[in-house]
Motif scaffolding. Structure first.
Motif, PDB file in Angstrom:
ATOM      1  N   ALA A  72       0.844  -1.180  -0.109  1.00 20.17           N
ATOM      2  CA  ALA A  72      -0.086   0.014  -0.201  1.00 20.17           C
ATOM      3  C   ALA A  72       1.017   1.473  -0.050  1.00 20.17           C
ATOM      4  O   ALA A  72       1.946   1.257   0.672  1.00 20.17           O
ATOM      5  CB  ALA A  72      -0.952   0.080   1.187  1.00 20.17           C
ATOM      6  N   PHE A  73       0.532   2.133  -0.936  1.00 20.36           N
ATOM      7  CA  PHE A  73       1.323   3.381  -0.818  1.00 20.36           C
ATOM      8  C   PHE A  73       0.581   4.763  -1.143  1.00 20.36           C
ATOM      9  O   PHE A  73      -0.654   4.329  -1.790  1.00 20.36           O
ATOM     10  CB  PHE A  73       2.433   3.260  -1.996  1.00 20.36           C
ATOM     11  CG  PHE A  73       2.135   3.217  -3.193  1.00 20.36           C
ATOM     12  CD1 PHE A  73       1.842   4.253  -4.074  1.00 20.36           C
ATOM     13  CD2 PHE A  73       1.982   1.800  -3.951  1.00 20.36           C
ATOM     14  CE1 PHE A  73       1.372   4.006  -5.483  1.00 20.36           C
ATOM     15  CE2 PHE A  73       1.730   1.540  -5.090  1.00 20.36           C
ATOM     16  CZ  PHE A  73       1.387   2.593  -5.918  1.00 20.36           C
ATOM     17  N   SER A  74       0.895   5.692  -0.671  1.00 27.01           N
ATOM     18  CA  SER A  74      -0.191   7.007  -0.743  1.00 27.01           C
ATOM     19  C   SER A  74       0.323   7.932  -1.894  1.00 27.01           C
ATOM     20  O   SER A  74       1.388   8.110  -2.291  1.00 27.01           O
ATOM     21  CB  SER A  74      -0.206   7.753   0.455  1.00 27.01           C
ATOM     22  OG  SER A  74      -0.615   6.934   1.447  1.00 27.01           O
ATOM     23  N   VAL A  75      -0.396   8.501  -2.667  1.00 25.17           N
ATOM     24  CA  VAL A  75      -0.330   9.461  -3.584  1.00 25.17           C
ATOM     25  C   VAL A  75      -1.043  10.615  -3.357  1.00 25.17           C
ATOM     26  O   VAL A  75      -2.295  10.638  -3.284  1.00 25.17           O
ATOM     27  CB  VAL A  75      -0.614   8.912  -5.232  1.00 25.17           C
ATOM     28  CG1 VAL A  75      -0.361  10.084  -6.083  1.00 25.17           C
ATOM     29  CG2 VAL A  75       0.044   7.755  -5.297  1.00 25.17           C
ATOM     30  N   PRO A  76      -0.326  11.953  -2.924  1.00 25.80           N
ATOM     31  CA  PRO A  76      -1.214  12.935  -2.765  1.00 25.80           C
ATOM     32  C   PRO A  76      -2.035  13.556  -3.970  1.00 25.80           C
ATOM     33  O   PRO A  76      -1.721  13.411  -5.136  1.00 25.80           O
ATOM     34  CB  PRO A  76      -0.075  14.186  -2.520  1.00 25.80           C
ATOM     35  CG  PRO A  76       1.302  13.471  -2.221  1.00 25.80           C
ATOM     36  CD  PRO A  76       1.026  12.024  -2.750  1.00 25.80           C
ATOM     37  N   VAL A  77      -3.486  13.853  -3.390  1.00 23.19           N
ATOM     38  CA  VAL A  77      -4.340  14.242  -4.705  1.00 23.19           C
ATOM     39  C   VAL A  77      -3.918  15.416  -5.254  1.00 23.19           C
ATOM     40  O   VAL A  77      -3.486  16.466  -4.394  1.00 23.19           O
ATOM     41  CB  VAL A  77      -5.775  13.954  -4.033  1.00 23.19           C
ATOM     42  CG1 VAL A  77      -6.269  12.549  -3.797  1.00 23.19           C
ATOM     43  CG2 VAL A  77      -5.902  14.983  -2.925  1.00 23.19           C
ATOM     44  N   SER A  78      -4.537  15.561  -6.520  1.00 25.93           N
ATOM     45  CA  SER A  78      -4.370  16.648  -7.204  1.00 25.93           C
ATOM     46  C   SER A  78      -5.346  17.276  -8.062  1.00 25.93           C
ATOM     47  O   SER A  78      -6.552  16.527  -7.976  1.00 25.93           O
ATOM     48  CB  SER A  78      -3.063  16.542  -8.241  1.00 25.93           C
ATOM     49  OG  SER A  78      -2.920  17.899  -9.159  1.00 25.93           O
ATOM     50  N   THR A  79      -5.607  18.602  -8.558  1.00 29.27           N
ATOM     51  CA  THR A  79      -6.629  18.884  -9.282  1.00 29.27           C
ATOM     52  C   THR A  79      -6.720  18.344 -10.726  1.00 29.27           C
ATOM     53  O   THR A  79      -7.665  18.463 -11.547  1.00 29.27           O
ATOM     54  CB  THR A  79      -6.463  20.520  -9.571  1.00 29.27           C
ATOM     55  OG1 THR A  79      -5.101  20.691 -10.182  1.00 29.27           O
ATOM     56  CG2 THR A  79      -6.694  21.337  -8.201  1.00 29.27           C
ATOM     57  N   ASN A  80      -5.752  17.439 -10.962  1.00 28.16           N
ATOM     58  CA  ASN A  80      -5.739  16.725 -12.238  1.00 28.16           C
ATOM     59  C   ASN A  80      -5.675  15.292 -11.885  1.00 28.16           C
ATOM     60  O   ASN A  80      -5.286  14.669 -10.786  1.00 28.16           O
ATOM     61  CB  ASN A  80      -4.514  16.877 -13.265  1.00 28.16           C
ATOM     62  CG  ASN A  80      -4.497  18.485 -13.497  1.00 28.16           C
ATOM     63  OD1 ASN A  80      -5.274  19.015 -13.900  1.00 28.16           O
ATOM     64  ND2 ASN A  80      -3.267  18.994 -13.333  1.00 28.16           N
ATOM     65  N   ASP A  81      -5.931  14.364 -13.012  1.00 26.83           N
ATOM     66  CA  ASP A  81      -5.935  12.948 -12.829  1.00 26.83           C
ATOM     67  C   ASP A  81      -4.566  12.642 -12.735  1.00 26.83           C
ATOM     68  O   ASP A  81      -4.042  13.161 -13.643  1.00 26.83           O
ATOM     69  CB  ASP A  81      -6.780  12.063 -13.795  1.00 26.83           C
ATOM     70  CG  ASP A  81      -8.337  12.071 -13.521  1.00 26.83           C
ATOM     71  OD1 ASP A  81      -8.646  12.542 -12.747  1.00 26.83           O
ATOM     72  OD2 ASP A  81      -8.903  11.873 -14.632  1.00 26.83           O
TER      73      ASP A  81
END
Length: 244
Positions: A72-81
């Motif tokens: 499991a790893f995390s990706v900070p969300v953005s205004t773009n896909d």
């Protein structure tokens, strides 16, 4: 004897074929698309018989830690896909998976928020609690003089989300209550939310939560389009402020 030799000749290749099949490089994910949960989207999956496992997004490649075949790893969300490429390698064998982290709404332009926040801190007599005006893409940590720690996710100069954590011990003291209330009021007001309403709702829910030791989260508090979500642990709670 000839029959035994024939059986062995047939069995040995089959054994190695089965052995190869058992050690086959494999990679899978729980979903094809992931959405924000707090400041990040958490990508989960399984991997086996690899020598190297990495993921790449936004031109950056990072290693993936696996525990018992699961990762499991995390990706900070953005205004773009965001497209995320997961790659498993074992010698000359390679397998990849491509997943997508869905876009989310930003809270506000980051520079606008930081300038207003810094001005407010000056007016409160806290000149050392200034936010940096320029931030790279990612989540950065802001530690205040009162000891509280706040996390900011900034992507493409947009403030995507804010998070903090407080211990129950701190909230039992008058100083801790004052620090939390002031911080939450300031952030809420700068984002356009009704700070008083948020605090009142929060106080009511924490009082009820203290009577239920098995409760792990509180009902989402929403004020003027700004969402406040709280997760509870044994010794502290985590607050996430987002617009999604």
């Amino acid at each position: 004897m000839k029959k035994l030799r024939y059986v062995l000749l047939m069995a040995i290749p089959l054994f190695f074929l089965l052995l190869t099949g058992c050690s086959k490089l494999s990679l899978s994910t729980t979903q094809k698309e992931y959405r924000a949960d707090g400041l990040v989207a958490t990508v989960k999956g399984k991997a086996a018989n690899y020598k190297k496992l990495t993921y790449t997004t936004g031109g950056q490649t990072k290693k993936i830690t696996v525990n018992g075949g699961h990762f499991a790893f995390s990706v900070p969300v953005s205004t773009n896909d965001q497209n995320v490429r997961i790659k498993a390698v074992n010698g000359d064998k390679t397998t990849t998976k491509l997943v997508k982290v869905k876009k989310a709404k930003a809270l506000q332009d980051y520079l606008t928020f930081a300038q207003s926040y810094n001005y407010t801190q000056l007016s409160l007599g806290q000149p050392t609690d200034q936010l940096q005006l320029i931030s790279k893409n990612g989540i950065f940590t802001h530690k205040k003089t009162d000891g509280t720690v706040w996390y900011y996710n900034v992507q493409n100069n947009q403030l995507m989300g804010i998070a903090t954590k407080f211990s129950y011990k701190d909230l039992k003291s008058k100083t801790g209550q004052k620090n939390f209330s002031t911080d939450l009021m300031v952030v809420s007001k700068l984002l356009g939310a009704n700070g008083k309403k948020v605090l009142k709702n929060f106080a009511k829910q924490t009082k009820n939560a203290s009577k239920n030791s098995t409760k792990t989260s509180m009902n989402q508090i929403t004020s003027k389009g700004i969402n406040f979500n709280i997760n509870l642990t044994t010794n502290e709670f985590y607050l996430y402020i987002t617009k999604y």
